[in-house]
Design a protein around this motif. Structure first.
Motif, PDB file in Angstrom:
ATOM      1  N   GLU A 134      63.409   4.692  44.802  1.00 14.84           N
ATOM      2  CA  GLU A 134      62.797   3.343  44.802  1.00 14.84           C
ATOM      3  C   GLU A 134      61.571   3.269  45.710  1.00 14.84           C
ATOM      4  OE1 GLU A 134      65.674   4.153  46.119  1.00 14.84           O
ATOM      5  OE2 GLU A 134      65.546   3.513  48.212  1.00 14.84           O
ATOM      6  N   GLN A 135      61.414   4.266  46.581  1.00 15.31           N
ATOM      7  CA  GLN A 135      60.272   4.293  47.509  1.00 15.31           C
ATOM      8  C   GLN A 135      59.197   5.271  47.043  1.00 15.31           C
ATOM      9  OE1 GLN A 135      61.268   1.693  49.711  1.00 15.31           O
ATOM     10  NE2 GLN A 135      60.853   3.003  51.450  1.00 15.31           N
ATOM     11  N   VAL A 136      59.399   5.848  45.869  1.00 15.22           N
ATOM     12  CA  VAL A 136      58.421   6.831  45.377  1.00 15.22           C
ATOM     13  C   VAL A 136      57.513   6.154  44.345  1.00 15.22           C
ATOM     14  CG1 VAL A 136      58.099   9.045  44.196  1.00 15.22           C
ATOM     15  CG2 VAL A 136      60.000   8.743  45.808  1.00 15.22           C
ATOM     16  N   ILE A 137      56.224   6.442  44.466  1.00 10.59           N
ATOM     17  CA  ILE A 137      55.235   5.699  43.673  1.00 10.59           C
ATOM     18  C   ILE A 137      54.012   6.600  43.456  1.00 10.59           C
ATOM     19  CG2 ILE A 137      54.042   4.713  45.710  1.00 10.59           C
ATOM     20  CD1 ILE A 137      54.093   1.999  44.208  1.00 10.59           C
ATOM     21  N   GLY A 138      53.192   6.275  42.499  1.00  8.90           N
ATOM     22  CA  GLY A 138      51.922   7.007  42.336  1.00  8.90           C
ATOM     23  C   GLY A 138      50.783   6.217  42.961  1.00  8.90           C
ATOM     24  N   MET A 139      49.882   6.929  43.587  1.00  7.17           N
ATOM     25  CA  MET A 139      48.671   6.282  44.091  1.00  7.17           C
ATOM     26  C   MET A 139      47.546   7.193  43.633  1.00  7.17           C
ATOM     27  SD  MET A 139      48.308   4.794  47.932  1.00  7.17           S
ATOM     28  CE  MET A 139      47.138   3.465  48.226  1.00  7.17           C
ATOM     29  N   HIS A 140      47.045   6.920  42.449  1.00  2.78           N
ATOM     30  CA  HIS A 140      46.120   7.844  41.795  1.00  2.78           C
ATOM     31  C   HIS A 140      44.681   7.435  42.101  1.00  2.78           C
ATOM     32  CE1 HIS A 140      44.357   9.600  37.855  1.00  2.78           C
ATOM     33  NE2 HIS A 140      44.269  10.455  38.839  1.00  2.78           N
ATOM     34  N   PHE A 141      44.089   8.169  43.050  1.00  2.00           N
ATOM     35  CA  PHE A 141      42.703   7.926  43.435  1.00  2.00           C
ATOM     36  C   PHE A 141      41.781   8.674  42.482  1.00  2.00           C
ATOM     37  CE2 PHE A 141      44.979   7.053  47.324  1.00  2.00           C
ATOM     38  CZ  PHE A 141      44.224   6.105  47.991  1.00  2.00           C
ATOM     39  N   PHE A 142      40.522   8.261  42.450  1.00  2.30           N
ATOM     40  CA  PHE A 142      39.533   8.935  41.603  1.00  2.30           C
ATOM     41  C   PHE A 142      38.459   9.557  42.489  1.00  2.30           C
ATOM     42  CE2 PHE A 142      42.023   6.495  38.902  1.00  2.30           C
ATOM     43  CZ  PHE A 142      41.904   7.033  37.639  1.00  2.30           C
ATOM     44  N   SER A 143      37.973  10.685  42.089  1.00  7.77           N
ATOM     45  CA  SER A 143      37.084  11.467  42.948  1.00  7.77           C
ATOM     46  C   SER A 143      35.631  10.973  42.862  1.00  7.77           C
ATOM     47  CB  SER A 143      37.147  12.918  42.503  1.00  7.77           C
ATOM     48  OG  SER A 143      36.411  13.706  43.387  1.00  7.77           O
ATOM     49  N   PRO A 144      34.867  10.867  43.944  1.00  4.28           N
ATOM     50  CA  PRO A 144      35.285  11.025  45.335  1.00  4.28           C
ATOM     51  C   PRO A 144      36.097   9.809  45.824  1.00  4.28           C
ATOM     52  CG  PRO A 144      32.879  10.664  45.167  1.00  4.28           C
ATOM     53  CD  PRO A 144      33.427  10.606  43.776  1.00  4.28           C
ATOM     54  N   THR A 177      52.338   9.772  45.437  1.00  5.20           N
ATOM     55  CA  THR A 177      51.697  11.018  45.003  1.00  5.20           C
ATOM     56  C   THR A 177      50.379  10.678  44.312  1.00  5.20           C
ATOM     57  OG1 THR A 177      51.806  12.900  43.494  1.00  5.20           O
ATOM     58  CG2 THR A 177      53.149  10.996  42.908  1.00  5.20           C
ATOM     59  N   ASN A 178      49.400  11.543  44.525  1.00  2.00           N
ATOM     60  CA  ASN A 178      48.101  11.349  43.897  1.00  2.00           C
ATOM     61  C   ASN A 178      47.994  12.164  42.602  1.00  2.00           C
ATOM     62  OD1 ASN A 178      45.265  10.574  43.801  1.00  2.00           O
ATOM     63  ND2 ASN A 178      44.839  12.697  44.334  1.00  2.00           N
ATOM     64  N   THR A 179      49.138  12.582  42.073  1.00  2.00           N
ATOM     65  CA  THR A 179      49.061  13.412  40.858  1.00  2.00           C
ATOM     66  C   THR A 179      48.271  12.709  39.753  1.00  2.00           C
ATOM     67  OG1 THR A 179      50.317  14.597  39.193  1.00  2.00           O
ATOM     68  CG2 THR A 179      51.281  12.532  39.957  1.00  2.00           C
ATOM     69  N   SER A 180      47.568  13.514  38.942  1.00  2.02           N
ATOM     70  CA  SER A 180      46.797  12.924  37.841  1.00  2.02           C
ATOM     71  C   SER A 180      47.604  12.860  36.556  1.00  2.02           C
ATOM     72  CB  SER A 180      45.553  13.760  37.546  1.00  2.02           C
ATOM     73  OG  SER A 180      44.785  13.907  38.678  1.00  2.02           O
ATOM     74  N   TYR A 181      48.599  13.737  36.440  1.00  8.52           N
ATOM     75  CA  TYR A 181      49.312  13.710  35.154  1.00  8.52           C
ATOM     76  C   TYR A 181      50.791  14.103  35.218  1.00  8.52           C
ATOM     77  CZ  TYR A 181      47.756  18.597  35.401  1.00  8.52           C
ATOM     78  OH  TYR A 181      47.494  19.878  35.814  1.00  8.52           O
ATOM     79  N   LEU A 182      51.283  14.503  36.399  1.00  5.75           N
ATOM     80  CA  LEU A 182      52.694  14.929  36.440  1.00  5.75           C
ATOM     81  C   LEU A 182      53.638  13.726  36.368  1.00  5.75           C
ATOM     82  CD1 LEU A 182      52.487  17.742  39.145  1.00  5.75           C
ATOM     83  CD2 LEU A 182      52.700  18.008  36.676  1.00  5.75           C
ATOM     84  N   ASP A 183      54.881  14.002  35.933  1.00  6.89           N
ATOM     85  CA  ASP A 183      55.873  12.950  35.740  1.00  6.89           C
ATOM     86  C   ASP A 183      56.447  12.531  37.108  1.00  6.89           C
ATOM     87  OD1 ASP A 183      58.058  11.413  35.219  1.00  6.89           O
ATOM     88  OD2 ASP A 183      58.896  12.731  33.675  1.00  6.89           O
ATOM     89  N   LEU A 226      53.425   5.237  55.301  1.00  6.88           N
ATOM     90  CA  LEU A 226      53.065   5.628  53.927  1.00  6.88           C
ATOM     91  C   LEU A 226      52.561   7.068  53.924  1.00  6.88           C
ATOM     92  CD1 LEU A 226      52.233   4.944  50.905  1.00  6.88           C
ATOM     93  CD2 LEU A 226      50.013   4.277  51.820  1.00  6.88           C
ATOM     94  N   VAL A 227      53.144   7.891  53.043  1.00  2.00           N
ATOM     95  CA  VAL A 227      52.636   9.257  52.872  1.00  2.00           C
ATOM     96  C   VAL A 227      51.951   9.327  51.508  1.00  2.00           C
ATOM     97  CG1 VAL A 227      53.223  11.701  52.757  1.00  2.00           C
ATOM     98  CG2 VAL A 227      54.584  10.184  54.187  1.00  2.00           C
ATOM     99  N   VAL A 228      50.728   9.852  51.490  1.00  6.07           N
ATOM    100  CA  VAL A 228      50.065  10.068  50.201  1.00  6.07           C
ATOM    101  C   VAL A 228      49.930  11.575  50.010  1.00  6.07           C
ATOM    102  CG1 VAL A 228      48.039   9.607  48.771  1.00  6.07           C
ATOM    103  CG2 VAL A 228      48.727   7.951  50.514  1.00  6.07           C
ATOM    104  N   GLU A 229      50.580  12.063  48.987  1.00  7.88           N
ATOM    105  CA  GLU A 229      50.552  13.519  48.753  1.00  7.88           C
ATOM    106  C   GLU A 229      49.409  13.853  47.795  1.00  7.88           C
ATOM    107  OE1 GLU A 229      50.811  16.365  45.907  1.00  7.88           O
ATOM    108  OE2 GLU A 229      51.870  14.495  45.438  1.00  7.88           O
ATOM    109  N   ALA A 230      48.542  14.778  48.243  1.00 12.48           N
ATOM    110  CA  ALA A 230      47.423  15.209  47.393  1.00 12.48           C
ATOM    111  C   ALA A 230      47.378  16.736  47.424  1.00 12.48           C
ATOM    112  CB  ALA A 230      46.117  14.614  47.904  1.00 12.48           C
ATOM    113  N   ALA A 231      48.537  17.338  47.176  1.00 10.93           N
ATOM    114  CA  ALA A 231      48.630  18.802  47.230  1.00 10.93           C
ATOM    115  C   ALA A 231      48.389  19.383  45.834  1.00 10.93           C
ATOM    116  CB  ALA A 231      50.000  19.203  47.764  1.00 10.93           C
ATOM    117  N   PHE A 265      51.825  10.721  30.495  1.00  8.29           N
ATOM    118  CA  PHE A 265      50.847  11.794  30.734  1.00  8.29           C
ATOM    119  C   PHE A 265      49.433  11.207  30.876  1.00  8.29           C
ATOM    120  CE2 PHE A 265      48.104  15.346  29.654  1.00  8.29           C
ATOM    121  CZ  PHE A 265      48.675  16.358  30.393  1.00  8.29           C
ATOM    122  N   GLY A 266      48.829  11.385  32.052  1.00  7.82           N
ATOM    123  CA  GLY A 266      47.470  10.862  32.281  1.00  7.82           C
ATOM    124  C   GLY A 266      47.447   9.375  32.625  1.00  7.82           C
TER     125      GLY A 266
END
Ligand code: 3HC
Length: 694
Positions: A435-445, A417-423, A386-391, A486-487
């Motif tokens: 099919e393997q791409v997904i959002g994993m939106h964490f909240f800070s911290p 991806t950890n994006t907060s609002y991108l499509d 699993l790769v989580v992108e937070a760039a 969005f969001g």
């Protein structure tokens, strides 16, 4: 011998073993209560039995009253009567404990004459988390074993405690090796601890034993202890009834005869059980379970073992820590070696801080750090699960990262991806495996906050969703599956909430009035203080980069004004508030700047009540929540409420925004939203068609 559907009695070596088998958590349903009572009666009447053991099959001893029965007509025998029968038993009763011994289950164990526990067993009285107090002698008996101070702490926090540290409570501890020779085979933990209890009970059967209610309360507590706990919890558990009632019940046991104090505990319990707060908190308990369910069962083949985190900024570092804390090996990826070193340093620093605060031990810190390595070479990511992108939050940056990952990672790697609002649908187009791409939106911290929004795109497979949901749960998070928009759900609703706070500023309410109105309503923090903390410029930039949701001159005008005057929040020492030496103070310039903008738009300042502030902010959430249901971005109201309870400090005793709207009457809610739409003519108050069926 079967005593009920869920309880049987077996005689083993002169000991009557009452065995409960009520999966999944051996909750004290009617069948369990009547079975245990029948078992006690039979065991006490049977001359072949000299001692009694109560134990459970499965993964745990009894984890509490059956919460599902709370809304139903109570049926006899009631739990207090069963526990009284245990305390009054003429033959000694030993509880055989393993797993999580909670609520009524722990009260049952406290009512026994002895307790034998598997090492690692946890006990607790989590009733306050359900808006309740222990209602079957917990507040009366626990102080008799652990003292008043510890009982206050355990009961008002609802936290579990390991029995390993409760030496006065546990008469015998059992580990796997201990009974190896005593009897074989001993396949399960439950059998092992039962077996130990039988041996223990045989050896104590002829001892003189003391009924738990006859034990003395250790008197080593300060005289004003109850008052100081009341004050402390009025702050810490703001607005909540149950912790205060728990203190009343514990105080009573130090002042009244046992039976009188016990009767008072029951009265207080019943009042809590019938309160709106408890209904809301019980709803929240099941809403969270529901939010985690309904997805394809994941198989062991999609078990995530190794993780890479792209980006070692604050968010990336927090995500890496969250994974390492749960035992995952983590590869931290940066664009060059220097940034890698910096990222690893940041993580080490975080762990040191946690260590200094006593949140991790030296061994835990070093173990977690040993699990994290750094690289700037994507070639090292070939076998990652699993790769989580937070760039950086920019579509072009994300697309380059995802296509590079696609080129090197094995076909089964999931890209989150950890994006907060991108499509995320658009991000997925940069790979050959949408099919393997997904959002994993964490909240800070990210290593602290419980919520993770798991974002399913048009193409994400059910298998990827369930693998990521399962992984998030293993991190101890509360994952909620949402759709692309969005969001997503949380931040989209937060925008509606913030927008309304901004409108109220233009109409003359001050930041401190808005914040304190919401805090006294139960929110962990007011919206403008939050905005100052996270930086007012972040959403400002997003509003400029992407077309704002509403094209209205007043939309977030107060926040925009702050940014345009260089008042970005805490980081610049001034935002809606001023910050000096870490202290927040009111700043008259804020309202003066906002007043200029209000005048420009012809908005007249007026006196605004706290109630109006609370209503408008919550109604804004509810209407936006319903819009998200209408669009299919949120699955149901339970998911939305779970998001707000775990990511935004929404008061659990109000259930969540959608529950609150229903509990206070959905027709009133719709009427109020209609009224605001008529009065303001603002597009955002257009009532969602979904409101009637939220
Ligand atoms: N009553 C009914 N069902 C319960 C339950 C309870 N007390 N506790 C858990 N369950 C159910 C859950 O709903 C879930 O059902 P599902 O599989 O259909 O979704 C199932 O048991 C497994 O629960 P979890 O998914 O939460 O499993 P975990 O292993 O993660 O956690 C647990 C187990 C620690 C026991 C956790 O479920 C928990 O904290 N339960 C609540 C315990 C509690 O609050 N007890 C006090 C009740 S009030 C009381 O006892 C009043 C008394 O003082 C009179």
């Amino acid at each position: 011998m079967f005593l009920s559907d869920t309880v049987n009695l077996v005689i083993e070596d002169g000991v009557g073993v009452i065995r409960v088998n009520n999966p999944p958590v051996n909750a004290l349903s009617h069948s369990v209560r009547s079975g245990i009572l029948a078992g006690l009666e039979q065991a006490n009447a049977n001359p072949d039995i000299s001692a009694i053991v109560i134990g459970c099959d499965g993964n745990t001893f009894i984890a509490g009253a059956d919460i599902k029965e709370f809304g139903q007509m109570p049926k006899t025998p009631h739990l207090p009567d069963v526990l009284q029968a245990i305390r009054n038993s003429v033959k000694p009763v030993t509880a055989a404990l393993h797993g999580t011994v909670l609520g009524g289950g722990f009260e049952l164990a406290l009512s026994c004459h002895y307790r034998v526990a598997m090492i690692g067993t946890k006990v607790g009285l989590p009733e306050v988390n359900l808006g309740l107090i222990p209602g079957a002698s917990g507040t009366q008996l626990l102080p008799r074993y652990v003292g008043v101070e510890k009982a206050l702490s355990m009961i008002t926090s609802g936290k579990m405690v390991s029995t390993d540290s409760l030496t006065d409570l546990i008469d015998m501890k059992v580990d796997d090796g201990r009974l190896g020779q005593a009897s074989s085979p001993l396949p399960e933990h439950a059998s092992l601890v039962n077996q130990a209890s039988i041996l223990f009970s045989q050896s104590t059967a002829n001892d003189v034993f003391v009924a738990p209610d006859k034990r003395d309360i250790p008197d080593s507590f300060e005289e004003n202890i109850f008052e100081s706990w009341r004050k402390k919890l009025a702050q810490k558990a703001k607005g909540q009834l149950a912790p205060q009632r728990a203190i009343d019940a514990i105080e009573a046991t130090t002042k009244l005869p046992f039976n009188e104090a016990l009767a008072l505990e029951r009265t207080l319990f019943l009042a809590c059980r019938d309160s709106e707060q408890s209904s809301a908190m019980r709803y929240a308990f099941f809403a969270e379970k529901q939010a985690a369910s309904g997805h394809a069962k994941s198989t062991s083949s999609d078990d995530i073992q190794s993780v890479a985190v792209i980006g070692a900024g604050t968010m990336g570092a927090g995500i890496a820590i969250a994974f390492a804390n749960s035992g995952y090996s983590v590869t931290l990826v940066e664009t060059n070696e220097d940034l890698c070193v910096l990222g690893l340093e940041r993580i080490r620093h975080q762990y040191q801080k946690m260590y200094d605060q006593g949140r991790v031990s030296e061994a835990q810190k070093e173990h977690a750090l040993s699990l994290i390595s750094g690289t700037s070479d994507y070639g090292n990511l070939a076998n990652i699960d699993l790769v989580v992108e937070a760039a950086f939050e920019k579509m072009s940056v994300k697309k380059i990262i995802f296509s590079s990952l696609d080129a090197v990672c094995k076909p089964s790697t999931i890209f989150a991806t950890n994006t907060s609002y991108l499509d995320i649908d658009e991000i997925a187009t940069s790979t050959t495996r949408p099919e393997q791409v997904i959002g994993m939106h964490f909240f800070s911290p990210a290593n602290v906050m419980k919520l993770v929004e798991v974002v399913k795109t048009r193409s994400t497979s059910e298998q990827a969703v369930s693998a990521v949901m399962k992984t998030a749960k293993r991190l101890g998070k509360v994952p909620v599956c949402v759709g692309v928009g969005f969001g997503f759900v949380g931040n989209r609703m937060y925008a509606a909430y913030g927008r309304e706070a901004n409108m109220l500023l233009l109409e003359g309410a001050s930041p401190e009035q808005i914040d304190s109105a919401m805090e006294s309503w139960g929110m962990a923090m007011g919206p403008l203080a939050v905005n100052d903390m996270s930086g007012i410029d972040i959403a400002y930039k997003a509003r400029r980069e992407y077309p704002p949701i509403y094209d209205d001159p007043a939309y977030f005008l107060a926040a925009d004004t702050m940014v345009e005057h260089g008042r970005l929040g805490r980081k610049t020492g001034v935002g809606f508030y001023r910050y000096e030496n870490g202290k927040k103070t009111n700043d008259p310039t804020t309202m003066a700047l906002i007043a200029i903008e209000a005048e420009r738009l012809g908005i007249e300042a007026r006196r605004i009540s706290d109630e109006e502030i609370q209503n408008r902010l919550v109604l804004a959430l509810v209407n936006e929540g319903a819009n998200l249901l209408e669009k299919g971005i949120a699955r149901n109201s339970e998911d939305i409420d779970t998001i707000w309870l775990n990511g935004y400090g929404f008061p659990r005793f109000r259930g969540g925004p959608m529950y609150y709207a229903k509990a206070t009457g959905i027709n009133n809610t719709i009427e109020s939203i209609n009224y605001l739409y008529r009065e303001t003519n603002k597009a955002w108050w257009q009532p969602s068609e979904k409101l009637e069926t939220i």
